[in-house]
Design an enzyme around this catalytic site. Sequence first.
Site, PDB file in Angstrom:
ATOM      1  N   PHE A  57      15.767 -16.780  20.384  1.00 42.35           N
ATOM      2  CA  PHE A  57      16.261 -15.510  20.929  1.00 42.35           C
ATOM      3  C   PHE A  57      16.784 -14.570  19.855  1.00 42.35           C
ATOM      4  O   PHE A  57      17.297 -13.508  20.162  1.00 42.35           O
ATOM      5  CB  PHE A  57      17.368 -15.770  21.953  1.00 42.35           C
ATOM      6  CG  PHE A  57      16.939 -16.630  23.111  1.00 42.35           C
ATOM      7  CD1 PHE A  57      15.767 -16.347  23.803  1.00 42.35           C
ATOM      8  CD2 PHE A  57      17.699 -17.726  23.494  1.00 42.35           C
ATOM      9  CE1 PHE A  57      15.374 -17.141  24.863  1.00 42.35           C
ATOM     10  CE2 PHE A  57      17.304 -18.521  24.549  1.00 42.35           C
ATOM     11  CZ  PHE A  57      16.133 -18.240  25.234  1.00 42.35           C
ATOM     12  N   ASN A  61      18.608 -13.849   8.781  1.00 43.14           N
ATOM     13  CA  ASN A  61      18.071 -14.068   7.438  1.00 43.14           C
ATOM     14  C   ASN A  61      19.172 -14.556   6.516  1.00 43.14           C
ATOM     15  O   ASN A  61      20.351 -14.280   6.741  1.00 43.14           O
ATOM     16  CB  ASN A  61      17.549 -12.741   6.846  1.00 43.14           C
ATOM     17  CG  ASN A  61      16.532 -12.071   7.731  1.00 43.14           C
ATOM     18  OD1 ASN A  61      15.473 -12.614   7.993  1.00 43.14           O
ATOM     19  ND2 ASN A  61      16.879 -10.877   8.205  1.00 43.14           N
ATOM     20  N   HIS A  68      25.762  -7.048  -8.741  1.00 46.22           N
ATOM     21  CA  HIS A  68      25.675  -5.669  -9.238  1.00 46.22           C
ATOM     22  C   HIS A  68      24.295  -5.096  -8.937  1.00 46.22           C
ATOM     23  O   HIS A  68      23.533  -4.755  -9.834  1.00 46.22           O
ATOM     24  CB  HIS A  68      25.990  -5.631 -10.734  1.00 46.22           C
ATOM     25  CG  HIS A  68      27.366  -6.131 -11.033  1.00 46.22           C
ATOM     26  ND1 HIS A  68      28.417  -5.291 -11.345  1.00 46.22           N
ATOM     27  CD2 HIS A  68      27.880  -7.381 -11.007  1.00 46.22           C
ATOM     28  CE1 HIS A  68      29.515  -6.016 -11.518  1.00 46.22           C
ATOM     29  NE2 HIS A  68      29.209  -7.283 -11.322  1.00 46.22           N
ATOM     30  N   HIS A  72      26.841  -0.199  -5.920  1.00 49.45           N
ATOM     31  CA  HIS A  72      27.803  -1.303  -5.994  1.00 49.45           C
ATOM     32  C   HIS A  72      29.042  -0.877  -6.770  1.00 49.45           C
ATOM     33  O   HIS A  72      29.034   0.120  -7.482  1.00 49.45           O
ATOM     34  CB  HIS A  72      27.163  -2.544  -6.632  1.00 49.45           C
ATOM     35  CG  HIS A  72      26.918  -2.423  -8.099  1.00 49.45           C
ATOM     36  ND1 HIS A  72      25.746  -1.918  -8.613  1.00 49.45           N
ATOM     37  CD2 HIS A  72      27.690  -2.719  -9.175  1.00 49.45           C
ATOM     38  CE1 HIS A  72      25.811  -1.922  -9.937  1.00 49.45           C
ATOM     39  NE2 HIS A  72      26.972  -2.386 -10.309  1.00 49.45           N
ATOM     40  N   ASP A  74      32.025  -2.027  -9.563  1.00 45.77           N
ATOM     41  CA  ASP A  74      32.456  -2.923 -10.635  1.00 45.77           C
ATOM     42  C   ASP A  74      33.960  -3.130 -10.497  1.00 45.77           C
ATOM     43  O   ASP A  74      34.730  -2.163 -10.504  1.00 45.77           O
ATOM     44  CB  ASP A  74      32.198  -2.304 -12.015  1.00 45.77           C
ATOM     45  CG  ASP A  74      30.719  -2.268 -12.389  1.00 45.77           C
ATOM     46  OD1 ASP A  74      29.899  -2.873 -11.693  1.00 45.77           O
ATOM     47  OD2 ASP A  74      30.414  -1.623 -13.417  1.00 45.77           O
ATOM     48  N   HIS A  78      34.956  -7.843 -13.915  1.00 45.79           N
ATOM     49  CA  HIS A  78      33.569  -7.762 -14.397  1.00 45.79           C
ATOM     50  C   HIS A  78      33.529  -7.702 -15.922  1.00 45.79           C
ATOM     51  O   HIS A  78      32.595  -8.200 -16.543  1.00 45.79           O
ATOM     52  CB  HIS A  78      32.910  -6.517 -13.793  1.00 45.79           C
ATOM     53  CG  HIS A  78      31.551  -6.188 -14.309  1.00 45.79           C
ATOM     54  ND1 HIS A  78      30.564  -7.129 -14.459  1.00 45.79           N
ATOM     55  CD2 HIS A  78      31.005  -5.006 -14.701  1.00 45.79           C
ATOM     56  CE1 HIS A  78      29.459  -6.536 -14.919  1.00 45.79           C
ATOM     57  NE2 HIS A  78      29.713  -5.260 -15.087  1.00 45.79           N
ATOM     58  N   HIS A 206      32.822   0.858 -19.161  1.00 43.65           N
ATOM     59  CA  HIS A 206      33.234  -0.445 -18.637  1.00 43.65           C
ATOM     60  C   HIS A 206      34.526  -0.912 -19.316  1.00 43.65           C
ATOM     61  O   HIS A 206      35.472  -1.349 -18.660  1.00 43.65           O
ATOM     62  CB  HIS A 206      32.136  -1.490 -18.878  1.00 43.65           C
ATOM     63  CG  HIS A 206      30.960  -1.401 -17.966  1.00 43.65           C
ATOM     64  ND1 HIS A 206      29.888  -0.576 -18.214  1.00 43.65           N
ATOM     65  CD2 HIS A 206      30.683  -2.046 -16.805  1.00 43.65           C
ATOM     66  CE1 HIS A 206      28.993  -0.728 -17.244  1.00 43.65           C
ATOM     67  NE2 HIS A 206      29.446  -1.606 -16.373  1.00 43.65           N
TER      68      HIS A 206
END
Length: 256
Positions: A57, A61, A68, A72, A74, A78, A206
């Site tokens: 029914f 998945n 990343h 997305h 960070d 990270h 970063h």
Amino acid sequence: MNASELAAALASGGLRIVDLTNTLSADTPTLRLPDPFANLIDFSLEEVSRYNEPGPFWMHNNIHTGEHIGTHIDAPVHWISGKDGLDVASIPPARLVGPAVVLDFTAQVAENPDYLVSIDDIKAWEAEHGSLPENGWVLFRTGWDRFSDDKEAFLNADDTGSHTPGMMAETAKWLAEETKISGIGVETVGIDAGRGAELDPPFAAHYHLLGNDKYGITSLQNLAQLPATGAVIVVAPLPIVGGGGSPSRVYAIVDA
Ligand code: MN
């Protein structure tokens, strides 16, 4: 305005939601690090059942993805400079919802895909529009979202590396240390320029931002639909415990 009035304004069309998120599929453009560095897996769906014997029914998945991938965030952990900072599950929600400002570098990037935003660029914007907002997000519009369904054009790589815009190292340091923003958002695959390895320190956006409890969002789109000031952004990562980042749905609320 209280929360009920916000809801009423959304229902009446007085406020509008703009989705800043790229879709997630095996075709979503993703970062490709050169040898000898290891890459994340791309996003994929694995069917478990589809209205058939394993699940008569229902369809469901498994998802397989790097952290990343696609639009997305960070988180501080990270980066090595933020290794004692917050993981993605620990970022306070109040930092993820706030004012957004849009700085438009479309013209500069059309001339030079390696364009690096300077402190003077940001100060010139502030002279016109006011200070960068406390608890807010600085979104860099570059026109790069027009490549968001084309892996090759999105990375724009040749034998000298990837050619995508970003910011100077001193700009990243200034944003990280001298402003009270929550973070920055970009249209490209990462918060550093394609040639960010050549900065000092390497990948300076970063290094400085994540090392100063500020966050980064990549692969945004539809920034052209946002005003320079006045939008509110809602960033919704998955609360992955120990995660250095997460695919995130990102909405902006704007006056209609
Ligand atoms: Mn990332």
